[in-house]
Enzyme design. Sequence first.
Site, PDB file in Angstrom:
ATOM      1  N   PRO A   1      13.348  -4.788   2.313  1.00  0.00           N
ATOM      2  CG  PRO A   1      13.797  -6.989   2.894  1.00  0.00           C
ATOM      3  CD  PRO A   1      12.744  -5.935   2.985  1.00  0.00           C
ATOM      4  CD  GLU A   2      15.662   0.158  -1.131  1.00  0.00           C
ATOM      5  OE1 GLU A   2      16.119   0.538  -2.233  1.00  0.00           O
ATOM      6  OE2 GLU A   2      15.456   0.924  -0.177  1.00  0.00           O
TER       7      GLU A   2
ATOM      8  CE  LYS B   1      11.543  -2.900  -3.624  1.00  0.00           C
ATOM      9  NZ  LYS B   1      10.677  -1.937  -2.888  1.00  0.00           N
TER      10      LYS B   1
ATOM     11  CG  ASN C   1      11.561   5.267   1.085  1.00  0.00           C
ATOM     12  OD1 ASN C   1      10.930   5.650   0.107  1.00  0.00           O
ATOM     13  ND2 ASN C   1      11.418   5.819   2.282  1.00  0.00           N
TER      14      ASN C   1
ATOM     15  NE  ARG D   1       7.874   3.633   1.477  1.00  0.00           N
ATOM     16  CZ  ARG D   1       8.388   2.654   0.728  1.00  0.00           C
ATOM     17  NH1 ARG D   1       7.651   2.078  -0.214  1.00  0.00           N
ATOM     18  NH2 ARG D   1       9.630   2.244   0.930  1.00  0.00           N
TER      19      ARG D   1
END
Length: 258
Positions: free
Chosen positions: A2-3, A55, A171, A248
Amino acid sequence: MPEGDTIHIAAARIRETLAGRAPDAIRTPHPRLRAAAWPERLAGRRVAAVDAHGKHLFIRFEGGLTIHSHLRMTGAWRIYGAGEPWRRSRGSAWLVIERAGRQAVQFGGPVLELAEDGRLRADPRIAALGPDVLAEHFDEGAFLRRLRADDPRRPFGDALLEQRTVAGIGNVWKSESCHAAGVDPCRPVAAVSDGEALAAIAFARSEMARCVREGILTRPRAVYRRTGRPCPRCGGRISAGAQWENGRVTYWCPACQR
């Protein structure tokens, strides 16, 4: 993972349910939390505030106690009305806070703690965070100073994931913000101008705020997980590749991101 927009949405929903009120019940079904006596420690305490930074989510109770949550890759917050079926198994719930027939439920979040406010303020995980990308007044100068203090060889896309530089970008927003700013995410930080860096942040701030207002389904999808498909701006083929030390995956258009 989760961002920041996801966490701010969760904070808004929890705030609507709990802020200004004492919960009717608090349950900690996860074995790790049962011995911590959260229901007893929080009994009768009003929820003074619910907020987020990057976050990290905080449910602040009167008397200086705060529930701190970070969902990492696996966790989620959900709000359920009376009688509404849960979309995750009840066995995966770590924390349930009830008020007026509604339930705020945290599922599978590996960082979940009840701590005194003073200890949280001194916690290096929180004290070291950069400016929250969704803050009402974003400190551009602090962001740029932290960005320039990073390894100048680091790819710009990966540098946006550094929570000590700017808190809340993951991401999805890394890839979409670099595309919106026309910056190749593989370009070293040293080769990215202040204007380009701030353009990426401005896009993230604007679009993430819209997601908080209108929902996650409004997130842009110009490049993220669109490998091999045409770029909506120039028609070039979208590429994907792992970046820097953590590997990533990043998505970008080699034709129009320079």
